[in-house]
Write an enzyme that holds these catalytic residues in place. Structure first.
Site, PDB file in Angstrom:
ATOM      1  N   SER A   1      -2.843   2.151   0.219  1.00 14.46           N
ATOM      2  CA  SER A   1      -3.910   1.836   0.969  1.00 14.46           C
ATOM      3  C   SER A   1      -4.565   1.862   0.478  1.00 14.46           C
ATOM      4  O   SER A   1      -6.006   0.414   0.128  1.00 14.46           O
ATOM      5  CB  SER A   1      -3.814   1.922   2.784  1.00 14.46           C
ATOM      6  OG  SER A   1      -4.257   1.374   3.362  1.00 14.46           O
TER       7      SER A   1
ATOM      8  N   ARG B   1      -0.246  -1.100  11.205  1.00 13.41           N
ATOM      9  CA  ARG B   1       0.018   0.322  11.334  1.00 13.41           C
ATOM     10  C   ARG B   1      -0.828   0.906  12.373  1.00 13.41           C
ATOM     11  O   ARG B   1      -0.692   2.148  13.346  1.00 13.41           O
ATOM     12  CB  ARG B   1      -0.386   1.248   9.990  1.00 13.41           C
ATOM     13  CG  ARG B   1       0.590   1.074   8.928  1.00 13.41           C
ATOM     14  CD  ARG B   1      -0.305   1.045   7.518  1.00 13.41           C
ATOM     15  NE  ARG B   1      -0.228   2.814   7.645  1.00 13.41           N
ATOM     16  CZ  ARG B   1      -1.048   3.576   6.738  1.00 13.41           C
ATOM     17  NH1 ARG B   1      -2.477   2.352   5.870  1.00 13.41           N
ATOM     18  NH2 ARG B   1      -1.670   4.565   6.691  1.00 13.41           N
TER      19      ARG B   1
ATOM     20  N   HIS C   1     -15.035   6.317  -3.992  1.00 11.58           N
ATOM     21  CA  HIS C   1     -14.600   5.660  -2.492  1.00 11.58           C
ATOM     22  C   HIS C   1     -13.974   7.232  -1.525  1.00 11.58           C
ATOM     23  O   HIS C   1     -13.849   8.273  -2.108  1.00 11.58           O
ATOM     24  CB  HIS C   1     -12.858   5.578  -2.759  1.00 11.58           C
ATOM     25  CG  HIS C   1     -12.305   5.024  -1.547  1.00 11.58           C
ATOM     26  ND1 HIS C   1     -12.706   4.548  -0.980  1.00 11.58           N
ATOM     27  CD2 HIS C   1     -11.627   5.362  -0.431  1.00 11.58           C
ATOM     28  CE1 HIS C   1     -12.186   3.613  -0.099  1.00 11.58           C
ATOM     29  NE2 HIS C   1     -11.462   4.928   0.409  1.00 11.58           N
TER      30      HIS C   1
HETATM   31  N1  URA Z   1      -8.478   3.895   4.435  1.00 14.30           N
HETATM   32  C1  URA Z   1      -7.599   2.790   4.130  1.00 14.30           C
HETATM   33  O1  URA Z   1      -7.731   2.322   3.575  1.00 14.30           O
HETATM   34  N2  URA Z   1      -6.144   2.638   4.194  1.00 14.30           N
HETATM   35  C2  URA Z   1      -5.694   3.705   5.375  1.00 14.30           C
HETATM   36  O2  URA Z   1      -4.643   3.473   5.300  1.00 14.30           O
HETATM   37  C3  URA Z   1      -6.327   4.633   5.622  1.00 14.30           C
HETATM   38  C4  URA Z   1      -7.810   5.053   5.310  1.00 14.30           C
END
Ligand code: URA
Length: 433
Positions: A183, A168, A82
């Protein structure tokens, strides 16, 4: 349990229990906790932080809010990677075939681009016929047979994170490290991989602008992965300027092809080999990073890596002729050369502004509903450290839009030109195990 008491506890710097975290996430997802209370708690977390135990519990609460992908029918250690997002980041396109070529199963779920960052799924859709939606059965069969498959993320993965991320975004609480870490990790864990390599970008084109913050995010994500029994490694990599020389969709595919043929730029090749080597070690193909790096580099130069990319394209319905003849990929109508306004050394390039410029040319989306132009993008003719004369071409904008003056100004202003020569060759800052 009352939400107001939980907010009060976090405001005072207390540590929330697992039950309290589950109560908040379940209540907010089903609508019994309103936005105003959740916003208040998010702001308290922003200022008071979370312990690693709280962050892991929050991650798990996100995972449990939706579907979880069961990859147990895939043999071997399934690895995923990722990236926290950058400009010109085509690393996934390179590492999937590379890691699969040493027999490590790569079961990749990827996203689409939004704002100044691109997405792997959009890039692959440049290739005629390439299917980014596979049934679970096709996905598993392809990983078992060919050691690789890539699909777009399923709609019902971590819905709690989706809802909280949207909140957010409008309450100035995106840039909280425990919230970002939970997240990102929740999506990786719900996707079913056994091992995860995180490419944490740092610099002007990344979420994290300082190395200390990037290291902190990397540390928290590795801790979450380990506490949830996933082998996890994070690599902090440079995003102080776009990665490689191409930004966009078709042109990033062309550059990924060059890397897999052994003709890629030094930054792109180094970052790709580093991420791929960590994936190959976690997947059990090598005992150590150095032997993985050496072998994967040989695979690139032997021509095997590019053949594996062709195979990936073929098995997902795409036309692999595009790899042999990349000029067949979509080409824009207009190519605008952006010129240097003065002589000097390129001291820095604001990657975010290059990303925004590419988006304005049609390569990206302002909102999720926008469609993209696969032919649009930017070629970075000059990069940090290069010497330019007045009127030299610093980058080329590719677009189908007649008027792109805003994108042109943005790209030109992204380049900073000074009198002092700088040496730019740092691509990897830290590896966190
Ligand atoms: N990418 C995400 O998936 N979540 C975040 O909070 C920031 C970047």
């Amino acid at each position: 349990m009352r939400m107001v008491d939980i907010i009060q506890k976090k405001k005072a710097g207390g540590e929330l229990s697992k039950d309290e975290i589950d109560f908040v996430i379940q209540g907010y997802t089903k609508g019994s906790i309103p936005d105003y209370q959740m916003s208040s708690l998010l702001m308290a977390i922003y200022f008071k932080g979370m312990s690693s135990r709280e962050t892991a519990d929050l991650t798990l609460a996100f995972v449990n809010s939706g579907d979880q992908i069961n990859l147990s029918q895939i043999e071997g250690i399934k690895v995923d990677k990722h990236s926290t997002g950058g400009v010109g980041d085509k690393i996934s396109l390179i590492v999937i075939p590379l890691v699969a070529s040493v027999g490590v199963p790569v079961a990749k779920m990827s996203g689409r681009g939004l704002g100044h960052t691109g997405g792997t799924i959009d890039k692959l859709e440049t290739i005629e016929g390439f299917k980014t939606e596979l049934t679970m059965e096709e996905f598993i069969t392809n990983v078992n047979t060919y050691k690789m498959a890539i699909v777009g993320q399923s709609a019902n993965l971590t819905p709690a994170d989706k809802k909280i991320y949207a909140l957010r975004d409008v309450t100035a609480t995106v840039d909280s490290i425990p919230l970002i870490a939970s997240s990102i990790m929740s999506k990786k864990i719900a996707s079913g991989a056994d091992a995860i390599v995180l490419d944490v970008k740092v610099g002007s084109g990344a979420f994290m602008k300082s190395i200390d913050k990037a290291k902190e995010l990397a540390r928290q994500m590795v801790d979450i992965g380990k506490s949830l029994n996933r082998k996890t490694v994070a690599v902090v990599t440079d995003m102080s300027q776009p990665l490689g020389y191409e930004v966009g969709n078709a042109n990033e595919i062309r550059e990924a092809i060059e890397v897999l043929k052994g003709k890629g730029s030094e930054d792109e090749t180094t970052v790709a080999l580093t991420i791929a080597s960590h994936m190959a070690v976690l997947g059990g193909a090598f005992d150590d990073f150095e032997s993985a790096y050496k072998k994967l580099k040989n695979i690139i130069y032997s021509g095997k890596a590019i053949e594996k990319l062709k195979e990936l394209i073929r098995i997902q319905g795409g036309n692999s002729d595009y790899i042999d003849i990349p000029s067949k990929l979509p080409q824009a109508k207009y190519h605008i050369e952006v010129k240097a306004l003065k002589e000097g050394y390129i001291t820095s390039i604001n990657a975010e502004n290059i990303g925004i410029s590419a988006m304005l040319l049609g390569a990206g989306r302002k909102t999720k509903e926008d469609t993209i132009d696969h032919a649009a993008g930017i070629t970075m003719v000059k990069k940090a450290g290069d010497l330019v004369k007045e009127n030299d071409t610093i980058c080329i904008l590719h677009t189908n839009l007649k008027d792109c003056s805003e994108a042109e100004t943005m790209a030109r202003n992204a380049y900073n030109i000074g009198s002092e020569e700088i040496k730019f060759n740092k691509y990897i800052y830290e590896v966190i195990l």
